[in-house]
Structures are given as C-alpha cells and as structure tokens.
Design an enzyme around this catalytic site. Structure first.
Site, PDB file in Angstrom:
ATOM      1  N   ASP A  31       0.871  -1.186   0.000  1.00  0.00           N
ATOM      2  CA  ASP A  31       0.000   0.000   0.000  1.00  0.00           C
ATOM      3  C   ASP A  31       0.907   1.235   0.000  1.00  0.00           C
ATOM      4  O   ASP A  31       1.785   1.362   0.861  1.00  0.00           O
ATOM      5  CB  ASP A  31      -0.861  -0.037   1.270  1.00  0.00           C
ATOM      6  CG  ASP A  31      -1.851   1.121   1.351  1.00  0.00           C
ATOM      7  OD1 ASP A  31      -2.924   0.909   1.931  1.00  0.00           O
ATOM      8  OD2 ASP A  31      -1.541   2.227   0.864  1.00  0.00           O
ATOM      9  N   GLU A  81      30.230   5.296   3.527  1.00  0.00           N
ATOM     10  CA  GLU A  81      30.134   3.901   3.973  1.00  0.00           C
ATOM     11  C   GLU A  81      29.838   3.001   2.774  1.00  0.00           C
ATOM     12  O   GLU A  81      29.523   1.830   2.930  1.00  0.00           O
ATOM     13  CB  GLU A  81      29.088   3.733   5.074  1.00  0.00           C
ATOM     14  CG  GLU A  81      27.702   4.170   4.701  1.00  0.00           C
ATOM     15  CD  GLU A  81      26.723   3.953   5.840  1.00  0.00           C
ATOM     16  OE1 GLU A  81      26.534   2.799   6.231  1.00  0.00           O
ATOM     17  OE2 GLU A  81      26.157   4.955   6.318  1.00  0.00           O
ATOM     18  N   CYS A 113      26.649   6.047   8.904  1.00  0.00           N
ATOM     19  CA  CYS A 113      26.119   7.346   8.462  1.00  0.00           C
ATOM     20  C   CYS A 113      26.677   8.519   9.263  1.00  0.00           C
ATOM     21  O   CYS A 113      26.414   9.677   8.942  1.00  0.00           O
ATOM     22  CB  CYS A 113      24.592   7.340   8.538  1.00  0.00           C
ATOM     23  SG  CYS A 113      23.861   6.020   7.563  1.00  0.00           S
ATOM     24  N   THR A 154      14.214   2.143   1.386  1.00  0.00           N
ATOM     25  CA  THR A 154      14.980   3.229   2.027  1.00  0.00           C
ATOM     26  C   THR A 154      16.367   3.357   1.403  1.00  0.00           C
ATOM     27  O   THR A 154      17.353   3.572   2.094  1.00  0.00           O
ATOM     28  CB  THR A 154      15.074   3.035   3.554  1.00  0.00           C
ATOM     29  OG1 THR A 154      15.699   1.777   3.835  1.00  0.00           O
ATOM     30  CG2 THR A 154      13.708   3.056   4.207  1.00  0.00           C
ATOM     31  N   SER A 203      17.592  -1.118  14.417  1.00  0.00           N
ATOM     32  CA  SER A 203      18.261   0.146  14.091  1.00  0.00           C
ATOM     33  C   SER A 203      17.429   1.343  14.547  1.00  0.00           C
ATOM     34  O   SER A 203      17.985   2.358  14.990  1.00  0.00           O
ATOM     35  CB  SER A 203      18.591   0.251  12.598  1.00  0.00           C
ATOM     36  OG  SER A 203      17.448   0.481  11.832  1.00  0.00           O
ATOM     37  N   HIS A 235      19.686  12.904  11.227  1.00  0.00           N
ATOM     38  CA  HIS A 235      19.991  11.905  10.200  1.00  0.00           C
ATOM     39  C   HIS A 235      18.666  11.259   9.794  1.00  0.00           C
ATOM     40  O   HIS A 235      17.874  10.875  10.650  1.00  0.00           O
ATOM     41  CB  HIS A 235      20.952  10.853  10.769  1.00  0.00           C
ATOM     42  CG  HIS A 235      21.059   9.636   9.905  1.00  0.00           C
ATOM     43  ND1 HIS A 235      21.373   9.723   8.568  1.00  0.00           N
ATOM     44  CD2 HIS A 235      20.865   8.326  10.169  1.00  0.00           C
ATOM     45  CE1 HIS A 235      21.377   8.503   8.052  1.00  0.00           C
ATOM     46  NE2 HIS A 235      21.074   7.639   9.006  1.00  0.00           N
ATOM     47  N   LYS A 244      10.155  10.455  14.568  1.00  0.00           N
ATOM     48  CA  LYS A 244      10.271   9.539  15.712  1.00  0.00           C
ATOM     49  C   LYS A 244      11.339  10.041  16.682  1.00  0.00           C
ATOM     50  O   LYS A 244      11.158  10.042  17.897  1.00  0.00           O
ATOM     51  CB  LYS A 244      10.710   8.141  15.227  1.00  0.00           C
ATOM     52  CG  LYS A 244       9.654   7.297  14.545  1.00  0.00           C
ATOM     53  CD  LYS A 244      10.319   5.985  14.111  1.00  0.00           C
ATOM     54  CE  LYS A 244       9.456   5.145  13.203  1.00  0.00           C
ATOM     55  NZ  LYS A 244       8.373   4.458  13.885  1.00  0.00           N
ATOM     56  N   ASN A 278      17.642   7.675   1.280  1.00  0.00           N
ATOM     57  CA  ASN A 278      18.751   7.636   2.228  1.00  0.00           C
ATOM     58  C   ASN A 278      20.062   7.888   1.498  1.00  0.00           C
ATOM     59  O   ASN A 278      20.350   7.262   0.483  1.00  0.00           O
ATOM     60  CB  ASN A 278      18.790   6.268   2.938  1.00  0.00           C
ATOM     61  CG  ASN A 278      19.714   6.286   4.149  1.00  0.00           C
ATOM     62  OD1 ASN A 278      20.322   7.305   4.468  1.00  0.00           O
ATOM     63  ND2 ASN A 278      19.796   5.162   4.842  1.00  0.00           N
ATOM     64  N   SER A 310      24.933   3.795  12.388  1.00  0.00           N
ATOM     65  CA  SER A 310      24.698   2.466  12.972  1.00  0.00           C
ATOM     66  C   SER A 310      25.994   1.841  13.448  1.00  0.00           C
ATOM     67  O   SER A 310      27.069   2.117  12.940  1.00  0.00           O
ATOM     68  CB  SER A 310      24.045   1.557  11.931  1.00  0.00           C
ATOM     69  OG  SER A 310      22.740   1.991  11.666  1.00  0.00           O
TER      70      SER A 310
HETATM   71  N1  COA Z   1      -0.355   3.552   5.628  1.00  0.00           N
HETATM   72  C1  COA Z   1       0.337   4.316   6.517  1.00  0.00           C
HETATM   73  N2  COA Z   1       1.336   3.807   7.300  1.00  0.00           N
HETATM   74  C2  COA Z   1       1.625   2.497   7.164  1.00  0.00           C
HETATM   75  C3  COA Z   1       0.937   1.667   6.257  1.00  0.00           C
HETATM   76  C4  COA Z   1      -0.089   2.240   5.471  1.00  0.00           C
HETATM   77  N3  COA Z   1      -0.775   1.516   4.580  1.00  0.00           N
HETATM   78  N4  COA Z   1       1.479   0.409   6.354  1.00  0.00           N
HETATM   79  C5  COA Z   1       2.445   0.468   7.294  1.00  0.00           C
HETATM   80  N5  COA Z   1       2.547   1.730   7.781  1.00  0.00           N
HETATM   81  C6  COA Z   1       3.491   2.237   8.767  1.00  0.00           C
HETATM   82  C7  COA Z   1       3.722   1.319   9.945  1.00  0.00           C
HETATM   83  O1  COA Z   1       2.705   1.446  10.907  1.00  0.00           O
HETATM   84  C8  COA Z   1       5.071   1.815  10.427  1.00  0.00           C
HETATM   85  O2  COA Z   1       4.897   3.000  11.159  1.00  0.00           O
HETATM   86  P1  COA Z   1       5.604   3.176  12.606  1.00  0.00           P
HETATM   87  O3  COA Z   1       7.077   2.978  12.379  1.00  0.00           O
HETATM   88  O4  COA Z   1       5.259   4.563  12.992  1.00  0.00           O
HETATM   89  O5  COA Z   1       5.036   2.108  13.471  1.00  0.00           O
HETATM   90  C9  COA Z   1       5.807   2.191   9.141  1.00  0.00           C
HETATM   91  O6  COA Z   1       4.775   2.303   8.135  1.00  0.00           O
HETATM   92  C10 COA Z   1       6.813   1.150   8.659  1.00  0.00           C
HETATM   93  O7  COA Z   1       6.191  -0.092   8.721  1.00  0.00           O
HETATM   94  P2  COA Z   1       7.019  -1.393   9.127  1.00  0.00           P
HETATM   95  O8  COA Z   1       6.076  -2.537   9.174  1.00  0.00           O
HETATM   96  O9  COA Z   1       7.880  -1.120  10.332  1.00  0.00           O
HETATM   97  O10 COA Z   1       7.966  -1.504   7.830  1.00  0.00           O
HETATM   98  P3  COA Z   1       9.162  -2.465   7.496  1.00  0.00           P
HETATM   99  O11 COA Z   1       9.138  -3.716   8.276  1.00  0.00           O
HETATM  100  O12 COA Z   1       9.174  -2.547   6.011  1.00  0.00           O
HETATM  101  O13 COA Z   1      10.453  -1.652   8.002  1.00  0.00           O
HETATM  102  C11 COA Z   1      12.161   0.009   7.929  1.00  0.00           C
HETATM  103  C12 COA Z   1      10.658  -0.277   7.761  1.00  0.00           C
HETATM  104  C13 COA Z   1      12.423   1.492   7.787  1.00  0.00           C
HETATM  105  C14 COA Z   1      12.642  -0.445   9.287  1.00  0.00           C
HETATM  106  C15 COA Z   1      12.923  -0.733   6.805  1.00  0.00           C
HETATM  107  O14 COA Z   1      12.638  -0.123   5.573  1.00  0.00           O
HETATM  108  C16 COA Z   1      14.404  -0.801   6.978  1.00  0.00           C
HETATM  109  O15 COA Z   1      14.915  -1.747   7.575  1.00  0.00           O
HETATM  110  N6  COA Z   1      15.156   0.178   6.433  1.00  0.00           N
HETATM  111  C17 COA Z   1      16.598   0.225   6.516  1.00  0.00           C
HETATM  112  C18 COA Z   1      17.133   0.540   7.907  1.00  0.00           C
HETATM  113  C19 COA Z   1      16.923   1.892   8.377  1.00  0.00           C
HETATM  114  O16 COA Z   1      16.599   2.753   7.592  1.00  0.00           O
HETATM  115  N7  COA Z   1      17.162   2.072   9.693  1.00  0.00           N
HETATM  116  C20 COA Z   1      16.943   3.312  10.336  1.00  0.00           C
HETATM  117  C21 COA Z   1      17.968   3.682  11.382  1.00  0.00           C
HETATM  118  S1  COA Z   1      19.544   4.173  10.722  1.00  0.00           S
END
Ligand code: COA
Length: 389
Positions: A31, A81, A113, A154, A203, A235, A244, A278, A310
């Site tokens: 979605d 990196e 990063c 990302t 992370s 970042h 967040k 990113n 990280s």
């Molecule tokens: N409409 C609106 N929001 C939605 C949605 C929809 N249809 N479906 C899911 N979401 C929201 C979730 O509720 C969640 O929000 P929250 O974090 O506020 O709870 C968000 O979208 C992400 O959903 P999630 O299930 O956690 O996604 P994911 O398992 O695909 O992981 C990341 C998301 C960012 C963790 C993943 O892309 C990732 O690992 N990225 C690389 C690492 C990274 O960027 N780390 C950050 C620290 S450096």
C-alpha cells in the site's frame, strides 16, 4: 576571543535517475500509504552505471572550487560507507577530478552514516590550529540494500560538499558536542558484500537510544536548552525517522509532543531527503541544505544536529546561522540537481541495481548514461577510470 569556525559554503549532488515509490509499491504490492506516510518517502535517487561515490562527490565539490578557488584548501576529508576500495581513499580521485593542488592531505573516514560529522568536527579542529586553512569535507554515499528486502524502500544516493573555515558565510559550528557510542549490530556491511545488512527494528531502537545518550551528554557538557533551537536536523534514513527521533527527545526531556510542535521543529529539513532517499553520511547535511534553502530567515538562530551512524556512534551539536547567509546559498542549483533526474520504471531500476563492474581485471567500458560533469568511464586492470565531460 574564540574563533568563529564553520560551514562557509555547501553544495549537493545526487544521481542521474529517480524511482518513484509508486513504482516500487506496484511491483511488490505494498500500500503506497506505507511509503508516503509510514516511512515518509516519495522517491529515491538511483545512480547510473557510470556514477559512483567519486562522481557524486566531485559533482558536489566542483561548484565550491569554482567559487572559492583552491588556494586555502590543504585537507580533503571524504566520508562514506559505500567505499569503492579497501585501501585507496576515494577522495584522491576527487582531488584529481576537481584540480586540487598536490600539497593537500586526503583521507577517507568511515563510521556508517555518522562519518561526515566526524569529518566536520576534525575539520573544525584543523582550522582552529591554522585559521588560514580551509578543509573540504565531502559526504558521499550510494545506499543499496538487497532487492525485495524491507530496506529496499529506504535506498537513495547523494553527496554534500562543505567548505569549512573561519568566519563562515553559512553556519558557525559550536562547542560542546554530546557524544554516544554503543556496540550494536543494527546495520553493517561485511567486506565480501555489495549490499548492507540491516535489522530495521533494531536500528530504529538503537537510533532512539543514541538520541537520549547524545542529549544527556550534551546537557552535561553545558549545551543549549531545547527551547534555544529554531530547528533540528536529524539523520534521516527515511524522513519519518526524524519525527520519531524528535518525539523521543521531547518525551525524554518531559516536553509536549503535539504534532505542530514537532513539525515546527523539523521545519523544512525533510524536503530533500523525502525525494532523494537515504544518502547515509550525506543525509543530515541534506537536511541542513533543505532547511537553509527553504526556511524563513534563520539569521542568528541555532540549529541542532543529530548525527547517527549504525553500529553505533552519534553526536549532537549546535550550529548558528550567520547573518547574510542567504546571499551564499545554492538553492536553484540544489533544486536543479533534484528536478533534472530522469524517472525510471521498476525494471530499469532493477537492472541498474544488479549492474556490477566486472572483476576479471580486463578492460571494460561502462555504459554512457550519466549527463553529469564526471563519469566512471570504465575499469582496466582493476583500476577505475574517471573522465570529465
Ligand atoms: N499507511 C500508513 N502507514 C503504514 C501503512 C499504510 N498503509 N502500512 C504500514 N505503515 C506504517 C507502519 O505502521 C510503520 O509506522 P511506525 O514505524 O510509525 O510504526 C511504518 O509504516 C513502517 O512499517 P514497518 O512494518 O515497520 O515496515 P518495514 O518492516 O518494512 O520496516 C524500515 C521499515 C524502515 C525499518 C525498513 O525499511 C528498513 O529496515 N530500512 C533500513 C534501515 C533503516 O533505515 N534504519 C533506520 C535507522 S539508521
């Protein structure tokens, strides 16, 4: 009287192509709300087969050289990196492409990063030692996760070049810094892998711990209060992370976290990252670029920087925006870097993602794709060959 040292000029660059998240969502059945709202991303830059961290870095840095010349630059620090060589610093190729003199110190820095913030702070130290010198700091990264993994949404690519010196025209970097290091495995890339490994939820948690840790140390070191900051550059591995993080900081400090307060504090800092994706080391400085380019007059105002890498290392520090800064911005060029990208569909993006330079030591030209000023022309005898247009 203490010296005023900081960012004198700043310039950004990004990749040749852009993949809208709508195309990724259509491919994997997600979605689109999850991308646009859930992680706060609309599109991500994709590099051409003949682009890499060197061409991005040189493209970002060249306008600084054109404006200021090379006379005062005696150090180039390139933070990345997504390194292209285990021994040779990528900055040496950049040094050659942009025409820096041989009397220059060049080194590469790595800590996920966070690296560019270390580079910036080291630059401030070098300038304090000899105020006649300037340091060219470049953050350049191509963020690449496995296809069909959660991290895929990302990705992105960008470089930010910053000229650091005395009496800066943009932002004065202040003491103290709040520091935080913790040995965690939230994101890493072993030498034998092209793509990063990430535990996404770990992370996010590690990042929030680091927000607390840096702020605690910043306060103990005698830093400013929360209310003194006009904006916060975080970042942004994905822009929702900034929200967040700031909510977490406000909670930790016992402050109100209503959405208007958070949005006001993050201001315009997410505009570039939201469409570029990113860019690892460059991300927090893309946030600064977007803020300076778009916010109402920030003269004399303090900006908080939260740099997270990280593994993990983080730093919180303040910068004060200098009077007259608007005369030195590159807003049009930054917008052009973003709007000039050619949109690609999912299949073309996937082919670019899977493209690898041959590792057989032969002579191989790379496909001519980029329209930027520098390109990776090929590889020969395991040596990368760069060309200027
Ligand atoms: N409409 C609106 N929001 C939605 C949605 C929809 N249809 N479906 C899911 N979401 C929201 C979730 O509720 C969640 O929000 P929250 O974090 O506020 O709870 C968000 O979208 C992400 O959903 P999630 O299930 O956690 O996604 P994911 O398992 O695909 O992981 C990341 C998301 C960012 C963790 C993943 O892309 C990732 O690992 N990225 C690389 C690492 C990274 O960027 N780390 C950050 C620290 S450096």
């Amino acid at each position: 009287m203490s010296l005023s040292i900081g960012i004198h000029d700043l310039s950004i660059a990004t990749g040749e192509f852009v993949l809208p998240h709508t195309a990724l969502a259509a491919h994997n059945g997600t979605d689109i709300g999850k991308y646009h709202v859930g992680i706060g991303q609309e599109s991500m830059s994709v590099t051409a087969a003949d682009e890499d961290i060197v061409t991005l870095a040189a493209t970002a840095a060249a306008p600084l050289i054109a404006r200021h010349g090379t006379d005062r630059i005696r150090t180039l620090v390139l933070a990345t990196e997504s390194s292209i060589d285990q021994a040779k610093a990528a900055g040496i190729y950049v040094h050659s492409l942009i025409g820096l003199p041989s009397a220059t110190r060049v080194v590469e820095l790595k800590q996920a990063c966070y690296g560019a913030t270390a580079a910036l702070q080291f630059a401030v130290g070098l300038v304090r030692r000899d105020p006649a010198q300037q340091v060219l700091v470049i953050a350049s990264d191509v963020s690449r996760y496995d296809l069909d993994s959660p991290g895929e949404a990302t990705q992105g690519a960008a470089a930010v070049a910053m000229l650091v010196g005395v009496d800066p025209a943009l932002v004065r970097i202040e003491d103290p810094s709040g520091l935080y290091t913790a040995d965690v495995m939230d994101f890493w890339r072993p030498n034998y892998r092209d793509t990063a490994l990430v535990d996404g939820q770990e992370s996010v948690g590690a990042y929030l711990q680091a927000v607390e840790g840096t702020w605690k140390d910043y306060t103990e070191q005698g830093g400013r209060t929360l209310e003194e900051f006009a904006a916060f550059c975080y970042h942004q591995p994905f822009t929702k992370m900034a929200y967040k993080a700031h909510r977490h900081l406000l909670n930790y400090c016992g402050r109100d976290t209503d959405p208007d307060t958070v949005t006001a504090a993050l201001g315009e800092t997410t505009a570039y990252n939201r469409v570029i994706g990113n860019s690892y080391t460059a991300s927090v400085y893309l946030a600064l670029a977007a803020l300076l380019d778009q916010a109402d007059d920030l003269t004399g105002k303090s900006v908080g920087f939260l740099s997270y890498g990280s593994g993990s290392v983080a730093e919180f520090f303040a910068g004060t925006v200098v009077a007259g800064y608007r005369d030195h911005l590159r807003t049009d060029a930054h917008r052009e870097a973003i709007t000039r990208r050619t949109e690609v569909g999912y299949d073309a993006y996937r082919a670019l993602h899977e493209h690898r330079l041959p590792a057989d030591g032969g002579d191989h030209a790379t496909p001519a794709q980029t329209t930027g000023p520098y390109r990776l022309a090929g590889i020969s005898g395991h040596k990368r060959l760069y060309a200027t247009r």
